[in-house]
Design a protein around this motif. Sequence first.
Motif, short mmCIF file in Angstrom:
data_model
loop_
_atom_site.label_atom_id
_atom_site.label_comp_id
_atom_site.label_asym_id
_atom_site.label_seq_id
_atom_site.Cartn_x
_atom_site.Cartn_y
_atom_site.Cartn_z
N PRO A 56 0.82 -1.22 0.00
CA PRO A 56 0.00 0.00 0.00
C PRO A 56 0.86 1.27 0.00
CG PRO A 56 -0.89 -1.59 1.55
CD PRO A 56 0.42 -2.15 1.09
N GLY A 57 0.55 2.15 -0.93
CA GLY A 57 1.22 3.43 -1.00
C GLY A 57 2.55 3.44 -1.74
N ASP A 58 3.08 2.27 -2.07
CA ASP A 58 4.41 2.19 -2.71
C ASP A 58 4.24 2.10 -4.22
OD1 ASP A 58 6.99 1.73 -3.53
OD2 ASP A 58 7.38 0.12 -2.09
N PRO A 59 4.71 3.09 -4.99
CA PRO A 59 4.53 3.07 -6.45
C PRO A 59 5.61 2.30 -7.20
CG PRO A 59 5.56 5.13 -5.82
CD PRO A 59 5.33 4.35 -4.53
N ARG A 60 6.24 1.37 -6.54
CA ARG A 60 7.30 0.59 -7.19
C ARG A 60 6.93 -0.89 -7.17
NH1 ARG A 60 12.06 1.76 -3.34
NH2 ARG A 60 10.32 1.41 -1.91
N LEU A 61 7.44 -1.60 -8.15
CA LEU A 61 7.39 -3.07 -8.16
C LEU A 61 8.79 -3.53 -8.54
CD1 LEU A 61 3.97 -3.73 -9.97
CD2 LEU A 61 4.49 -4.14 -7.55
N PRO A 62 9.71 -3.59 -7.56
CA PRO A 62 11.12 -3.83 -7.88
C PRO A 62 11.37 -5.14 -8.63
CG PRO A 62 10.86 -3.08 -5.61
CD PRO A 62 9.48 -3.34 -6.13
N ALA A 63 10.52 -6.13 -8.45
CA ALA A 63 10.74 -7.41 -9.14
C ALA A 63 10.58 -7.28 -10.65
CB ALA A 63 9.76 -8.45 -8.60
N LEU A 64 9.95 -6.21 -11.10
CA LEU A 64 9.66 -6.06 -12.53
C LEU A 64 10.62 -5.14 -13.25
CD1 LEU A 64 5.78 -5.92 -12.61
CD2 LEU A 64 7.30 -7.90 -12.63
N GLY A 65 11.42 -4.37 -12.53
CA GLY A 65 12.33 -3.50 -13.27
C GLY A 65 13.03 -2.49 -12.40
N ALA A 66 14.18 -2.06 -12.89
CA ALA A 66 14.95 -1.02 -12.23
C ALA A 66 14.37 0.34 -12.58
CB ALA A 66 16.41 -1.11 -12.69
N ASP A 67 14.55 1.29 -11.67
CA ASP A 67 14.13 2.67 -11.92
C ASP A 67 12.68 2.69 -12.41
OD1 ASP A 67 14.32 5.44 -12.12
OD2 ASP A 67 15.06 5.36 -14.17
N LEU A 68 11.80 2.02 -11.69
CA LEU A 68 10.40 1.89 -12.11
C LEU A 68 9.51 2.66 -11.15
CD1 LEU A 68 8.72 -1.47 -13.17
CD2 LEU A 68 7.50 0.26 -11.87
N ASP A 69 8.74 3.59 -11.70
CA ASP A 69 7.79 4.38 -10.92
C ASP A 69 6.42 4.24 -11.59
OD1 ASP A 69 6.19 6.34 -9.71
OD2 ASP A 69 7.88 7.68 -9.40
N LEU A 70 5.51 3.53 -10.95
CA LEU A 70 4.21 3.23 -11.56
C LEU A 70 3.37 4.49 -11.77
CD1 LEU A 70 3.34 0.09 -9.42
CD2 LEU A 70 4.14 0.12 -11.79
N ARG A 71 3.72 5.59 -11.14
CA ARG A 71 2.92 6.81 -11.28
C ARG A 71 3.15 7.52 -12.60
NH1 ARG A 71 5.12 9.39 -5.78
NH2 ARG A 71 7.00 8.67 -6.87
N GLU A 72 4.27 7.21 -13.32
CA GLU A 72 4.56 7.96 -14.53
C GLU A 72 5.28 7.17 -15.62
OE1 GLU A 72 6.83 11.31 -13.28
OE2 GLU A 72 8.38 10.14 -12.28
N ASP A 73 5.47 5.87 -15.44
CA ASP A 73 6.25 5.09 -16.40
C ASP A 73 5.40 4.35 -17.41
OD1 ASP A 73 8.46 6.03 -15.17
OD2 ASP A 73 9.21 4.10 -14.45
N LEU A 74 4.10 4.61 -17.44
CA LEU A 74 3.21 4.07 -18.47
C LEU A 74 2.80 5.22 -19.39
CD1 LEU A 74 3.00 2.00 -16.05
CD2 LEU A 74 0.75 1.42 -16.96
N PRO A 75 2.50 4.93 -20.66
CA PRO A 75 2.14 6.02 -21.57
C PRO A 75 0.85 6.74 -21.21
CG PRO A 75 2.83 4.08 -22.79
CD PRO A 75 2.69 3.66 -21.36
N ALA A 76 -0.11 6.05 -20.59
CA ALA A 76 -1.39 6.68 -20.23
C ALA A 76 -2.09 5.81 -19.21
CB ALA A 76 -2.27 6.88 -21.46
N TYR A 77 -2.95 6.47 -18.41
CA TYR A 77 -3.66 5.80 -17.32
C TYR A 77 -5.15 6.16 -17.39
CZ TYR A 77 1.07 5.76 -15.24
OH TYR A 77 2.41 5.60 -15.00
N LEU A 78 -5.95 5.33 -16.71
CA LEU A 78 -7.35 5.65 -16.47
C LEU A 78 -7.60 5.60 -14.96
CD1 LEU A 78 -9.21 3.54 -19.21
CD2 LEU A 78 -8.62 5.97 -19.29
N VAL A 79 -8.31 6.60 -14.46
CA VAL A 79 -8.77 6.60 -13.06
C VAL A 79 -10.27 6.37 -13.09
CG1 VAL A 79 -9.04 7.95 -10.96
CG2 VAL A 79 -6.90 8.08 -12.25
N HIS A 80 -10.71 5.35 -12.36
CA HIS A 80 -12.10 4.93 -12.37
C HIS A 80 -12.74 5.27 -11.03
CE1 HIS A 80 -11.16 2.19 -15.83
NE2 HIS A 80 -9.97 2.21 -15.24
#
Length: 255
Positions: free
Chosen positions: A62-86
């Motif tokens: 909870p609250g952590d925007p990283r998934l270290p097992a999937l990649g270095a220097d990874l920030d889920l808040r801005e490392d995707l081209p686009a997001y949807l908030v539902h």
Amino acid sequence: MGESGLDLRRAARAGWEGLTVGRARGFVQANLVVVPADWAGDFAAFCRANPRSCPLLAAGRPGDPRLPALGADLDLREDLPAYLVHEAGHAPRRLASLRDEWRRDWTPFALGCWFGAEAALAGEGIRLRHVELGLQGPLFRTGRAAVPVGRLRGPLVVSMRPFAREDVPRVAAVTAGLPRSHGAPVHVGDPAVLGIPDPDQPDWGEPLRPEPGEEAVFWGCGLTALAALQASGAPLFATHAPGAMLVTDLLETLP
């Protein structure tokens, strides 16, 4: 050396908002789903109960925007081209970043995506017409139900890509060896068998009819999780925008 998952994540962080189909070949791509902490247990159990649609690659804290097992220097808040908030009762909001939306109890999950299978299929010399056209391809809610768990229940969602009829056995064999990218097809042929009334009206993506000599091939899709959250009344959650996936550092390899 070809484009890597890190290259694509850094491009997204710098403002690129395109589709990840056909990009960073050979790197596992993932659906991103971020749910409130009090929905996280049911969501993880739903993924485990529906592994062909929702192969769970990683679960965060909870609250952590990283998934270290999937990649270095990874920030889920801005490392995707686009997001949807539902938000319940509202149309989804498309955003280029989740940085200003991120909440202390948001818990991230990464689910496997079919795009990760493209390198293996291309390596077999199999034509990927959707890639040639620069399309994600159509995705459909079916008439079949996903396995319900706790508060979560909803329809099976599938993706479709057309392949030459003579290539279909090889396509099925190759993808069966890639469980992180949904594994083997769930159906080949008539979409009506899945309860899809009109293949020219996908729920997401673009229409893409098989040409003469091609067959429609369908796989379980991570949007099954999105459909379950929507159907179950989850009050607030976030996902990747369709076709704008999290590209990881994991390599999609055959066993």
